[in-house]
Write a protein that holds these residues in place. Structure first.
Motif, PDB file in Angstrom:
ATOM      1  N   PRO A 295       0.773  -1.222   0.081  1.00  0.00           N
ATOM      2  CA  PRO A 295      -0.085  -0.052  -0.012  1.00  0.00           C
ATOM      3  C   PRO A 295       0.815   1.269  -0.183  1.00  0.00           C
ATOM      4  O   PRO A 295       0.412   2.381  -0.655  1.00  0.00           O
ATOM      5  CB  PRO A 295      -1.002  -0.095   1.358  1.00  0.00           C
ATOM      6  CG  PRO A 295      -0.840  -1.658   1.611  1.00  0.00           C
ATOM      7  CD  PRO A 295       0.443  -2.009   1.214  1.00  0.00           C
ATOM      8  N   ALA A 296       1.937   1.382   0.611  1.00  0.00           N
ATOM      9  CA  ALA A 296       2.745   2.461   0.765  1.00  0.00           C
ATOM     10  C   ALA A 296       3.271   2.869  -0.653  1.00  0.00           C
ATOM     11  O   ALA A 296       3.257   4.076  -1.279  1.00  0.00           O
ATOM     12  CB  ALA A 296       3.732   2.350   1.723  1.00  0.00           C
ATOM     13  N   TYR A 297       3.785   1.708  -1.277  1.00  0.00           N
ATOM     14  CA  TYR A 297       4.464   2.011  -2.742  1.00  0.00           C
ATOM     15  C   TYR A 297       3.197   2.527  -3.697  1.00  0.00           C
ATOM     16  O   TYR A 297       3.721   3.010  -4.310  1.00  0.00           O
ATOM     17  CB  TYR A 297       5.330   0.657  -2.978  1.00  0.00           C
ATOM     18  CG  TYR A 297       6.460   0.907  -3.778  1.00  0.00           C
ATOM     19  CD1 TYR A 297       7.498   0.442  -3.476  1.00  0.00           C
ATOM     20  CD2 TYR A 297       6.346   1.735  -5.046  1.00  0.00           C
ATOM     21  CE1 TYR A 297       8.820   0.588  -4.143  1.00  0.00           C
ATOM     22  CE2 TYR A 297       7.506   1.948  -5.540  1.00  0.00           C
ATOM     23  CZ  TYR A 297       8.837   1.473  -4.978  1.00  0.00           C
ATOM     24  OH  TYR A 297       9.944   1.803  -5.772  1.00  0.00           O
ATOM     25  N   GLU A 298       2.165   1.713  -3.395  1.00  0.00           N
ATOM     26  CA  GLU A 298       1.085   2.217  -4.240  1.00  0.00           C
ATOM     27  C   GLU A 298       0.669   3.458  -4.266  1.00  0.00           C
ATOM     28  O   GLU A 298       0.281   4.260  -5.136  1.00  0.00           O
ATOM     29  CB  GLU A 298      -0.129   1.126  -3.880  1.00  0.00           C
ATOM     30  CG  GLU A 298      -1.346   1.135  -4.744  1.00  0.00           C
ATOM     31  CD  GLU A 298      -2.469   0.454  -4.655  1.00  0.00           C
ATOM     32  OE1 GLU A 298      -2.670  -0.380  -5.570  1.00  0.00           O
ATOM     33  OE2 GLU A 298      -2.855   0.212  -3.492  1.00  0.00           O
ATOM     34  N   ALA A 299       0.614   4.158  -2.891  1.00  0.00           N
ATOM     35  CA  ALA A 299       0.146   5.485  -2.559  1.00  0.00           C
ATOM     36  C   ALA A 299       1.184   6.296  -3.277  1.00  0.00           C
ATOM     37  O   ALA A 299       0.970   7.300  -3.675  1.00  0.00           O
ATOM     38  CB  ALA A 299       0.015   5.742  -1.173  1.00  0.00           C
ATOM     39  N   ALA A 300       2.505   6.158  -3.290  1.00  0.00           N
ATOM     40  CA  ALA A 300       3.446   6.929  -3.774  1.00  0.00           C
ATOM     41  C   ALA A 300       3.541   7.044  -5.314  1.00  0.00           C
ATOM     42  O   ALA A 300       3.422   7.739  -5.860  1.00  0.00           O
ATOM     43  CB  ALA A 300       5.097   6.546  -3.456  1.00  0.00           C
ATOM     44  N   LEU A 301       3.047   5.832  -5.795  1.00  0.00           N
ATOM     45  CA  LEU A 301       2.967   5.745  -7.297  1.00  0.00           C
ATOM     46  C   LEU A 301       1.757   6.451  -7.648  1.00  0.00           C
ATOM     47  O   LEU A 301       1.913   7.302  -8.698  1.00  0.00           O
ATOM     48  CB  LEU A 301       3.028   4.476  -7.903  1.00  0.00           C
ATOM     49  CG  LEU A 301       4.391   3.516  -7.728  1.00  0.00           C
ATOM     50  CD1 LEU A 301       4.155   2.267  -8.033  1.00  0.00           C
ATOM     51  CD2 LEU A 301       5.325   3.996  -8.851  1.00  0.00           C
ATOM     52  N   THR A 302       0.532   6.352  -6.989  1.00  0.00           N
ATOM     53  CA  THR A 302      -0.417   7.196  -7.184  1.00  0.00           C
ATOM     54  C   THR A 302      -0.414   8.641  -7.118  1.00  0.00           C
ATOM     55  O   THR A 302      -0.690   9.281  -8.185  1.00  0.00           O
ATOM     56  CB  THR A 302      -1.721   6.621  -6.244  1.00  0.00           C
ATOM     57  OG1 THR A 302      -1.870   5.336  -6.274  1.00  0.00           O
ATOM     58  CG2 THR A 302      -2.859   7.636  -6.592  1.00  0.00           C
TER      59      THR A 302
END
Length: 112
Positions: A16-23
């Motif tokens: 989720p953290a990587y996903e949030a940064a990519l978003t």
């Protein structure tokens, strides 16, 4: 994300953290990430305020190859370090990051 797309976190080792940064960097699906590739995606992360971190970079590379995050070793890791350094040199603005940190410290911006 389009109705048929998969979330970034569907890629093993990207949570989720990587996903949030990519978003925040405008990369909202696993398909978009795969199409862009690790180097361009990581450059976007740096351009949108993420701090450079070599492990974060090679985790992304390994994830897109379907490999465990800690599978990167030896000569391969050395080559990835050179790629990371090149991306960092062209995509990370330390002055802007310092400025954003100051704004955050006084409560002007909120970092997710």
């Amino acid at each position: 994300m389009t109705p048929m797309s998969e979330p970034v976190s569907s890629i093993k080792n990207l949570g989720p953290a990587y996903e949030a940064a990519l978003t925040r960097a405008g990369i909202t699906s696993a398909e978009a990430l795969r199409e862009l590739g690790a180097d361009k995606a990581y450059a976007r992360l740096l351009e949108t305020g993420s701090k450079p971190h070599f492990i974060g970079y090679y985790v992304l590379v390994m994830a897109l190859q379907g490999r465990p995050w800690n599978d990167c070793k030896g000569a391969e890791k050395a080559k990835l370090r050179k790629r990371f350094d090149a991306i960092k040199a062209t995509s990370f603005d330390s002055d802007l990051s310092a400025f954003e940190a100051e704004l955050d410290a006084i409560g002007v911006i909120k970092r997710a």
